[in-house]
Motif scaffolding. Structure first.
Motif, PDB file in Angstrom:
ATOM      1  N   SER A  50       0.851  -1.197   0.000  1.00  0.00           N
ATOM      2  CA  SER A  50       0.000   0.000   0.000  1.00  0.00           C
ATOM      3  C   SER A  50       0.889   1.250   0.000  1.00  0.00           C
ATOM      4  O   SER A  50       0.546   2.270   0.582  1.00  0.00           O
ATOM      5  N   GLY A  53       3.939   2.655  -5.151  1.00  0.00           N
ATOM      6  CA  GLY A  53       3.598   1.954  -6.390  1.00  0.00           C
ATOM      7  C   GLY A  53       2.165   1.462  -6.353  1.00  0.00           C
ATOM      8  O   GLY A  53       1.369   1.731  -7.264  1.00  0.00           O
ATOM      9  N   THR A  80       6.450   9.126   2.337  1.00  0.00           N
ATOM     10  CA  THR A  80       7.817   9.006   2.878  1.00  0.00           C
ATOM     11  C   THR A  80       8.671  10.284   2.818  1.00  0.00           C
ATOM     12  O   THR A  80       9.467  10.517   3.731  1.00  0.00           O
ATOM     13  N   ASP A 358      10.403  -0.183  -5.489  1.00  0.00           N
ATOM     14  CA  ASP A 358      11.708  -0.503  -4.897  1.00  0.00           C
ATOM     15  C   ASP A 358      12.068  -1.987  -4.911  1.00  0.00           C
ATOM     16  O   ASP A 358      13.223  -2.338  -4.698  1.00  0.00           O
ATOM     17  N   THR A 367      12.986   5.296  -6.265  1.00  0.00           N
ATOM     18  CA  THR A 367      12.370   6.499  -5.694  1.00  0.00           C
ATOM     19  C   THR A 367      10.842   6.428  -5.801  1.00  0.00           C
ATOM     20  O   THR A 367      10.290   5.650  -6.590  1.00  0.00           O
ATOM     21  N   ALA A 368      10.214   7.315  -5.034  1.00  0.00           N
ATOM     22  CA  ALA A 368       8.749   7.405  -5.046  1.00  0.00           C
ATOM     23  C   ALA A 368       8.267   7.818  -6.442  1.00  0.00           C
ATOM     24  O   ALA A 368       7.235   7.346  -6.920  1.00  0.00           O
ATOM     25  N   TYR A 475       6.078  19.413  -2.494  1.00  0.00           N
ATOM     26  CA  TYR A 475       5.580  18.289  -1.694  1.00  0.00           C
ATOM     27  C   TYR A 475       4.136  18.497  -1.260  1.00  0.00           C
ATOM     28  O   TYR A 475       3.360  17.537  -1.202  1.00  0.00           O
TER      29      TYR A 475
HETATM   30  P1  FAD Z   1       6.846   1.389  -0.445  1.00  0.00           P
HETATM   31  O1  FAD Z   1       6.311   2.759  -0.624  1.00  0.00           O
HETATM   32  O2  FAD Z   1       7.885   1.165   0.601  1.00  0.00           O
HETATM   33  O3  FAD Z   1       5.614   0.428  -0.177  1.00  0.00           O
HETATM   34  C1  FAD Z   1       5.771  -0.935   0.089  1.00  0.00           C
HETATM   35  C2  FAD Z   1       4.442  -1.452   0.606  1.00  0.00           C
HETATM   36  O4  FAD Z   1       4.492  -2.867   0.711  1.00  0.00           O
HETATM   37  C3  FAD Z   1       4.130  -0.921   2.001  1.00  0.00           C
HETATM   38  O5  FAD Z   1       2.767  -0.614   2.082  1.00  0.00           O
HETATM   39  C4  FAD Z   1       4.445  -2.117   2.894  1.00  0.00           C
HETATM   40  O6  FAD Z   1       3.703  -2.116   4.093  1.00  0.00           O
HETATM   41  C5  FAD Z   1       4.017  -3.255   1.976  1.00  0.00           C
HETATM   42  N1  FAD Z   1       4.616  -4.558   2.298  1.00  0.00           N
HETATM   43  C6  FAD Z   1       5.803  -4.831   2.853  1.00  0.00           C
HETATM   44  N2  FAD Z   1       5.968  -6.156   3.005  1.00  0.00           N
HETATM   45  C7  FAD Z   1       4.833  -6.729   2.528  1.00  0.00           C
HETATM   46  C8  FAD Z   1       4.387  -8.066   2.431  1.00  0.00           C
HETATM   47  N3  FAD Z   1       5.136  -9.091   2.851  1.00  0.00           N
HETATM   48  N4  FAD Z   1       3.159  -8.295   1.921  1.00  0.00           N
HETATM   49  C9  FAD Z   1       2.375  -7.270   1.497  1.00  0.00           C
HETATM   50  N5  FAD Z   1       2.758  -5.987   1.568  1.00  0.00           N
HETATM   51  C10 FAD Z   1       3.967  -5.724   2.071  1.00  0.00           C
HETATM   52  N6  FAD Z   1      11.592   9.132  -3.087  1.00  0.00           N
HETATM   53  C11 FAD Z   1      11.413  10.227  -3.854  1.00  0.00           C
HETATM   54  O7  FAD Z   1      11.208  10.094  -5.063  1.00  0.00           O
HETATM   55  N7  FAD Z   1      11.438  11.477  -3.308  1.00  0.00           N
HETATM   56  C12 FAD Z   1      11.623  11.673  -1.998  1.00  0.00           C
HETATM   57  O8  FAD Z   1      11.662  12.813  -1.528  1.00  0.00           O
HETATM   58  C13 FAD Z   1      11.793  10.542  -1.161  1.00  0.00           C
HETATM   59  N8  FAD Z   1      11.974  10.699   0.155  1.00  0.00           N
HETATM   60  C14 FAD Z   1      12.144   9.603   0.946  1.00  0.00           C
HETATM   61  C15 FAD Z   1      12.327   9.779   2.303  1.00  0.00           C
HETATM   62  C16 FAD Z   1      12.513   8.688   3.127  1.00  0.00           C
HETATM   63  C17 FAD Z   1      12.729   8.882   4.591  1.00  0.00           C
HETATM   64  C18 FAD Z   1      12.491   7.388   2.575  1.00  0.00           C
HETATM   65  C19 FAD Z   1      12.688   6.189   3.463  1.00  0.00           C
HETATM   66  C20 FAD Z   1      12.322   7.201   1.228  1.00  0.00           C
HETATM   67  C21 FAD Z   1      12.137   8.304   0.390  1.00  0.00           C
HETATM   68  N9  FAD Z   1      11.958   8.160  -0.970  1.00  0.00           N
HETATM   69  C22 FAD Z   1      11.773   9.262  -1.756  1.00  0.00           C
HETATM   70  C23 FAD Z   1      11.980   6.825  -1.575  1.00  0.00           C
HETATM   71  C24 FAD Z   1      10.524   6.301  -1.697  1.00  0.00           C
HETATM   72  O9  FAD Z   1       9.885   6.324  -0.454  1.00  0.00           O
HETATM   73  C25 FAD Z   1      10.514   4.877  -2.207  1.00  0.00           C
HETATM   74  O10 FAD Z   1      11.225   4.806  -3.404  1.00  0.00           O
HETATM   75  C26 FAD Z   1       9.067   4.435  -2.424  1.00  0.00           C
HETATM   76  O11 FAD Z   1       8.437   4.314  -1.182  1.00  0.00           O
HETATM   77  C27 FAD Z   1       8.995   3.113  -3.163  1.00  0.00           C
HETATM   78  O12 FAD Z   1       7.653   2.781  -3.348  1.00  0.00           O
HETATM   79  P2  FAD Z   1       7.196   1.246  -3.280  1.00  0.00           P
HETATM   80  O13 FAD Z   1       5.737   1.239  -3.574  1.00  0.00           O
HETATM   81  O14 FAD Z   1       8.075   0.407  -4.083  1.00  0.00           O
HETATM   82  O15 FAD Z   1       7.464   0.817  -1.772  1.00  0.00           O
END
Ligand code: FAD
Ligand code: NAI
Length: 506
Positions: A50, A53, A80, A358, A367-368, A475
């Motif tokens: 959630s 992505g 984040t 990620d 990245t987000a 933001y």
């Molecule tokens: P996430 O957003 O991490 O989401 C993963 C999801 O999967 C979460 O809901 C989690 O609970 C869920 N999950 C985990 N394990 C399981 C499982 N076993 N089963 C089901 N669900 C699961 N990027 C930018 O572009 N700009 C920024 O300014 C920026 N600032 C950041 C600041 C911080 C402090 C951090 C930590 C990161 C930042 N990023 C930023 C990077 C960005 O947050 C990540 O690249 C982004 O969150 C990746 O999105 P995602 O959907 O892949 O993963």
């Protein structure tokens, strides 16, 4: 006088219109309508996660085409980029969260949201197994469900490189609970150092904060910590504030390698002015309860006492991702993450698992920005896929009815239709994903931010107070909802007027 009256009325009317539309939007947001039920004729899309992505995917997906089930251990989306601001209390925790059900309740067809952690994926039988590992559980706390399509967006966890003591003694900065833990520990260090009879050495140790990792997470947190110190702690802990020390440790020759040289230098000089020590070419080898062991540039090992360590050393794959990849060794050998093609398809799973964000190893940074563009792209591709599937189903129907037709005339008509559908199918192409980079921003403390923005075919680098206002507005506008934007803007005003709270929660 007439002109003054007109201006007065216009101001009041604009205000009323503003309040009215704010009321209308929030009311509509709070009372979503009746949704279509799940349809057994439709394909099932299971979404894992959630985060950035998954939420971008859900937001853009037309749910009339599919039955959707979301499985994630957290029932909210976390913004984040503003997590370091929550860690020091500039923002309240809830301001940067958006419950997943707020997203799913506004979809045309109902979406099942299951708060659970996926344990395993079976890519052959197309099933996902998950467990409820929250504090309170009902009589059933684990199950397995089938999927037609799996959108795999579980993100990554913090990389520790197996360095001793990191898990036990350091704080991370990835999830909401990390920010809460950081705040509690930091304020605990302050209060413990104020305990009567504490020696100067011990006060120095307790008030020494070590941030490991000079990527954007480590830099932004150090900057926020510095603001907390300057803007609040100096008032509430006047005898201690001058003794607080922040050290940023980075293994590479410089911090923020993804930014241009000019902005790296600007950050280094801003940190110098802010009295944040940067140790580059220095690697943390061990984290102990009261110190960190450092491998210095001259290869010597130095023990540096500290009250607290924040570990922001990058990403690594989650166990579930490693297990999934291990089931497809011929196609999934990249240690950085899941190999996908330009349609987000996990290699080796033939249009059944789509991985975004990620957890993948692509040419883009984790990245987000990338994750959300991939999620939105995938939703568009799923709409095209639904059209293609409908054409395919129509073709099958027409072919079977043509086979059953006795009159040649009627059969020829159907055969014609078959040919038309075949032609449409042959033309059908799902477009590949293309990434559009919107720039990189980071907050570095002291009301300054840095930005590398794409400009025509090059890039435009800027740093300073103006960039900070740009960072804030960028933001604010990217936040998920009007509710988030209102809460964050109010928090910024609250912090400016009343300062940050220094009471420590248990
Ligand atoms: P996430 O957003 O991490 O989401 C993963 C999801 O999967 C979460 O809901 C989690 O609970 C869920 N999950 C985990 N394990 C399981 C499982 N076993 N089963 C089901 N669900 C699961 N990027 C930018 O572009 N700009 C920024 O300014 C920026 N600032 C950041 C600041 C911080 C402090 C951090 C930590 C990161 C930042 N990023 C930023 C990077 C960005 O947050 C990540 O690249 C982004 O969150 C990746 O999105 P995602 O959907 O892949 O993963
Ligand atoms: P990162 O991978 O960008 O940086 C981690 C840093 O830690 C590296 O520079 C590495 O050399 C260093 N490191 C690793 N082990 C070490 C050790 N033992 N001792 C000392 N240093 C060590 O990680 P970060 O900052 O968590 O970012 C993760 C991702 O999220 C990145 O892709 C980043 O771009 C993105 N992000 C973007 C932000 C923004 O755009 N403002 C903010 C935060 C994250």
């Amino acid at each position: 006088r007439t002109a003054a009256k007109v201006v007065n009325r216009t101001v009041w009317l604009t205000l009323l219109a503003g309040v009215g539309s704010f009321y209308y939007v929030t009311k509509k947001d709070k009372s979503p309508g009746v949704q279509l039920p799940h349809d057994p004729e439709k394909k099932t899309v299971v979404v894992l996660g959630s985060g950035w992505g998954a939420t971008a995917f859900l937001k853009s997906l037309d749910t009339t085409d599919y039955n959707v089930v979301v499985v994630s251990p957290r029932n909210y989306f976390l913004f984040t980029p503003l997590l370091p601001s929550v860690a020091v209390g500039t923002l309240s925790t809830r301001s940067i969260l958006q419950p997943t059900r707020y997203v799913t309740r506004h979809k045309a067809r109902s979406v099942k949201v299951i708060e659970a952690e996926a344990q395993s994926v079976d890519p052959i039988n197309k099933t996902v197994s998950f467990i409820d590992n929250s504090d309170i559980q009902g009589s059933v706390s684990s199950t397995t469900i089938p999927y037609d399509y799996l959108v795999y967006a579980v993100g990554a966890e913090t990389q520790t490189f197996g360095i001793p003591g990191v898990q036990e003694h350091a704080c991370f900065m990835k999830e909401l609970q990390d920010a809460d833990k950081f705040q509690r520990r930091f304020l605990d260090c302050l209060e413990s150092s104020a305990f009567p009879g504490q020696s100067d050495d011990e006060i120095g140790r307790l008030l020494h904060m070590v941030v490991v990792g000079g990527g954007p997470t480590g830099v932004e947190l150090s900057g926020e910590l510095h603001d907390f110190l300057e803007q609040d702690l100096k008032s509430w802990y006047p005898e201690l504030a001058g003794k607080i020390k922040i050290t940023l440790v980075e293994a590479l020759p410089s911090v923020l390698p993804m930014f241009s040289k000019r902005l790296i230098d600007y950050t280094m000089s801003t940190f110098k002015e802010s009295k944040i020590d940067i140790l580059t070419q220095t690697m943390v080898k061990e984290v102990k309860e009261r110190s960190v062991m450092l491998a210095m540039p001259d290869k010597s090992i130095v023990e540096m006492p500290c009250g607290m360590v924040v570990w922001a050393a990058g990403n690594r794959n989650r166990k579930i991702t490693q297990d999934l990849m291990a089931q497809l060794p011929a196609d999934q050998a990249n240690k950085r993450g899941i190999t996908i093609d330009e349609y987000m398809q996990m290699k080796g799973t033939r249009e059944s698992i789509f991985a975004i964000g990620d957890c993948t190893a692509s040419s883009h940074a984790p990245t987000a920005q990338v994750a959300s563009q991939q999620g939105a792209y995938l939703a568009r591709a799923f709409a095209q896929r639904a059209k293609r599937d409908a054409l395919q189903a129509r073709l099958t129907d027409l072919e079977s009815s043509a086979a059953m037709m006795l009159h040649e005339d009627e059969r020829n008509k159907v055969v014609e239709q078959v040919e038309t559908v075949k032609r449409s199918l042959a033309k059908f192409k799902i477009r590949p994903f293309t990434y559009s980079h919107q720039g990189t921003l980071a907050y570095i403390g002291s009301d300054k931010a840095i930005a590398d923005l794409p400009f025509f075919n090059g890039s435009f680098a800027s740093g300073g107070v103006l960039t900070y206002y740009f960072w804030r507005s960028a933001y604010l506008s990217t936040l998920f909802s009007l509710r988030n934007r209102t809460l964050v803007a109010t928090d910024w005003v609250r912090t400016k007027v009343f300062g940050r709270d220094v009471s420590r929660e248990w």
